[in-house]
Design a protein around this motif. Sequence first.
Motif, PDB file in Angstrom:
ATOM      1  N   UNK A  94       0.791  -1.114  -0.075  1.00  0.00           N
ATOM      2  CA  UNK A  94      -0.048  -0.083   0.121  1.00  0.00           C
ATOM      3  C   UNK A  94       0.811   1.381   0.031  1.00  0.00           C
ATOM      4  N   UNK A  95       1.874   1.357   0.720  1.00  0.00           N
ATOM      5  CA  UNK A  95       2.683   2.459   0.846  1.00  0.00           C
ATOM      6  C   UNK A  95       4.039   2.159   1.117  1.00  0.00           C
ATOM      7  N   UNK A  96       5.200   3.289   0.954  1.00  0.00           N
ATOM      8  CA  UNK A  96       6.542   3.004   1.412  1.00  0.00           C
ATOM      9  C   UNK A  96       7.162   4.286   1.734  1.00  0.00           C
ATOM     10  N   UNK A  97       7.758   4.356   2.810  1.00  0.00           N
ATOM     11  CA  UNK A  97       8.615   5.500   3.382  1.00  0.00           C
ATOM     12  C   UNK A  97       9.782   5.131   3.512  1.00  0.00           C
ATOM     13  N   UNK A  98      10.873   6.054   3.224  1.00  0.00           N
ATOM     14  CA  UNK A  98      12.404   6.136   3.501  1.00  0.00           C
ATOM     15  C   UNK A  98      12.509   6.519   5.000  1.00  0.00           C
ATOM     16  N   UNK A  99      13.758   5.862   5.674  1.00  0.00           N
ATOM     17  CA  UNK A  99      13.775   6.649   6.845  1.00  0.00           C
ATOM     18  C   UNK A  99      14.625   7.883   6.646  1.00  0.00           C
ATOM     19  N   UNK A 100      14.874   8.551   7.655  1.00  0.00           N
ATOM     20  CA  UNK A 100      15.460   9.889   7.526  1.00  0.00           C
ATOM     21  C   UNK A 100      16.658  10.050   7.019  1.00  0.00           C
ATOM     22  N   UNK A 101      17.590   9.063   7.511  1.00  0.00           N
ATOM     23  CA  UNK A 101      19.115   8.823   6.991  1.00  0.00           C
ATOM     24  C   UNK A 101      18.921   8.083   5.720  1.00  0.00           C
ATOM     25  N   UNK A 102      17.965   7.659   5.169  1.00  0.00           N
ATOM     26  CA  UNK A 102      18.001   6.841   3.691  1.00  0.00           C
ATOM     27  C   UNK A 102      18.389   5.522   3.742  1.00  0.00           C
ATOM     28  N   UNK A 103      18.659   4.973   5.068  1.00  0.00           N
ATOM     29  CA  UNK A 103      19.452   3.743   5.080  1.00  0.00           C
ATOM     30  C   UNK A 103      18.399   2.345   5.146  1.00  0.00           C
ATOM     31  N   UNK A 104      17.054   2.888   5.224  1.00  0.00           N
ATOM     32  CA  UNK A 104      16.149   1.964   5.368  1.00  0.00           C
ATOM     33  C   UNK A 104      14.668   2.363   4.609  1.00  0.00           C
ATOM     34  N   UNK A 105      14.053   1.162   4.162  1.00  0.00           N
ATOM     35  CA  UNK A 105      12.681   1.613   3.371  1.00  0.00           C
ATOM     36  C   UNK A 105      11.697   0.724   4.272  1.00  0.00           C
ATOM     37  N   UNK A 106      10.868   1.535   4.750  1.00  0.00           N
ATOM     38  CA  UNK A 106       9.661   0.816   5.225  1.00  0.00           C
ATOM     39  C   UNK A 106       8.370   0.558   4.334  1.00  0.00           C
ATOM     40  N   UNK A 107       7.843  -0.592   4.455  1.00  0.00           N
ATOM     41  CA  UNK A 107       6.704  -1.032   3.274  1.00  0.00           C
ATOM     42  C   UNK A 107       5.639  -1.358   4.409  1.00  0.00           C
ATOM     43  N   UNK A 108       4.112  -1.167   3.773  1.00  0.00           N
ATOM     44  CA  UNK A 108       3.083  -1.774   4.439  1.00  0.00           C
ATOM     45  C   UNK A 108       2.301  -2.379   3.446  1.00  0.00           C
ATOM     46  N   UNK A 109       1.797  -3.635   3.784  1.00  0.00           N
ATOM     47  CA  UNK A 109       1.112  -4.488   3.076  1.00  0.00           C
ATOM     48  C   UNK A 109      -0.416  -3.862   3.231  1.00  0.00           C
ATOM     49  N   UNK A 110      -1.246  -4.408   2.216  1.00  0.00           N
ATOM     50  CA  UNK A 110      -2.648  -4.123   2.213  1.00  0.00           C
ATOM     51  C   UNK A 110      -3.444  -4.833   3.241  1.00  0.00           C
ATOM     52  N   UNK A 111      -2.892  -6.044   3.784  1.00  0.00           N
ATOM     53  CA  UNK A 111      -3.716  -6.649   4.794  1.00  0.00           C
ATOM     54  C   UNK A 111      -2.879  -6.818   6.038  1.00  0.00           C
ATOM     55  N   UNK A 133      14.263  -7.156   6.648  1.00  0.00           N
ATOM     56  CA  UNK A 133      14.594  -7.386   7.910  1.00  0.00           C
ATOM     57  C   UNK A 133      13.473  -8.105   8.577  1.00  0.00           C
ATOM     58  N   UNK A 134      12.392  -8.232   7.949  1.00  0.00           N
ATOM     59  CA  UNK A 134      11.382  -8.918   8.614  1.00  0.00           C
ATOM     60  C   UNK A 134      10.137  -8.204   8.837  1.00  0.00           C
ATOM     61  N   UNK A 135       9.098  -8.858   9.487  1.00  0.00           N
ATOM     62  CA  UNK A 135       7.994  -8.154   9.743  1.00  0.00           C
ATOM     63  C   UNK A 135       8.065  -7.373  10.922  1.00  0.00           C
ATOM     64  N   UNK A 136       7.577  -6.054  10.868  1.00  0.00           N
ATOM     65  CA  UNK A 136       7.361  -5.166  12.104  1.00  0.00           C
ATOM     66  C   UNK A 136       6.331  -5.321  12.746  1.00  0.00           C
ATOM     67  N   UNK A 137       5.225  -5.264  12.209  1.00  0.00           N
ATOM     68  CA  UNK A 137       3.992  -5.552  13.049  1.00  0.00           C
ATOM     69  C   UNK A 137       3.085  -6.030  12.028  1.00  0.00           C
ATOM     70  N   UNK A 138       1.791  -6.386  12.485  1.00  0.00           N
ATOM     71  CA  UNK A 138       0.817  -7.157  12.042  1.00  0.00           C
ATOM     72  C   UNK A 138      -0.569  -6.868  12.328  1.00  0.00           C
ATOM     73  N   UNK A 139      -1.553  -6.506  11.542  1.00  0.00           N
ATOM     74  CA  UNK A 139      -2.973  -6.118  11.940  1.00  0.00           C
ATOM     75  C   UNK A 139      -3.842  -6.914  10.876  1.00  0.00           C
ATOM     76  N   UNK A 140      -4.497  -7.748  11.530  1.00  0.00           N
ATOM     77  CA  UNK A 140      -5.684  -8.595  10.721  1.00  0.00           C
ATOM     78  C   UNK A 140      -6.506  -7.726   9.760  1.00  0.00           C
ATOM     79  N   UNK A 141      -7.040  -6.681  10.198  1.00  0.00           N
ATOM     80  CA  UNK A 141      -7.918  -5.866   9.498  1.00  0.00           C
ATOM     81  C   UNK A 141      -7.438  -5.005   8.502  1.00  0.00           C
ATOM     82  N   UNK A 142      -6.025  -5.178   8.167  1.00  0.00           N
ATOM     83  CA  UNK A 142      -5.383  -4.425   7.167  1.00  0.00           C
ATOM     84  C   UNK A 142      -4.955  -3.005   7.486  1.00  0.00           C
ATOM     85  N   UNK A 143      -4.046  -2.446   7.111  1.00  0.00           N
ATOM     86  CA  UNK A 143      -3.445  -1.090   7.232  1.00  0.00           C
ATOM     87  C   UNK A 143      -3.324  -0.325   5.832  1.00  0.00           C
ATOM     88  N   UNK A 144      -3.969   0.297   5.509  1.00  0.00           N
ATOM     89  CA  UNK A 144      -3.840   0.878   4.007  1.00  0.00           C
ATOM     90  C   UNK A 144      -2.869   2.110   4.175  1.00  0.00           C
TER      91      UNK A 144
END
Length: 297
Positions: free
Chosen positions: A92-109, A123-134
Amino acid sequence: FAGVGGLVSLGYSPDGLTLVTRWANNDLVLWDLGSARRIGTLRGHQGMISGIAFSPDGKLLASASRDQTARIWDLATQREVATLGGFGEKISDVEFSADGQNLVGIGGFGTIKVWHVPAVVQRGIFARRSTGMPELAVSPDEQTVAAVDNQGTLLTWDRGSQTQTRSIQSSNSLKSVGDHLSDLEFSPDGQWLSWVDAERLSLLSLKSDVITQVPVTGNRQLNSIDFSPDSREIAFGGRTQIMTCDVKTGALQTFAPTEDEAFTIAYSPDGQLLAFGDRQGNLTVCERATGRVLLNE
């Protein structure tokens, strides 16, 4: 570009010289604001692009898509340099960290992942929400990750400990986010978290946890929002106009009319320009102080 569908997302490079736009297809279009001309098109996604983000140094662009991939683009060569996946679902969305070293992505579910950009290693799953997080936002200091689920709950996590720090259910103010009618943004100074729904602008003070709601009458279907670089003002789009809100006083002003429902809006890094796009695919770039139109495509 009016024939390719609505203009649903745009963003400035950190130096304010390049604008990237996304219409309702699978392409990203690059614009040089100095010459007010198109300088390139990034193609590769096989599904609708749902989110874009520049790296802090302006050299890379990340894009999220319904084709279950996030892609990283080198803007100097206008070539794709990485394809990231592993969600097994749309991204659903992506964001770079302020130092540009990491990219955070969020899935539709409801899955959040973090990739180390230099190594492009998941680096693995940061968090999960069964209702989805757009919708997803990362605070300027990188310490807080915020998301909204499809049930209208605003959630925040401490990035270091990966612990959830807030779960706020607001009866109406978040309901539209799941339908992509809203947006979620941290202020550049890290003091506020804001979103809009069909008929109000909401501000959460991260110091006091108090939510301030600003009703917006006669302009239903509020969409994309953006803070000014000095965090004093928020601009947002509606069905017929672009509006601004003073963060301190909540005072609303009409900035410009639109030909159709505004899908996306962004300040330039110096706050001098305001760009927005509507459902018909029209791109407009204006001087913030005067409202003078610099580009209209």
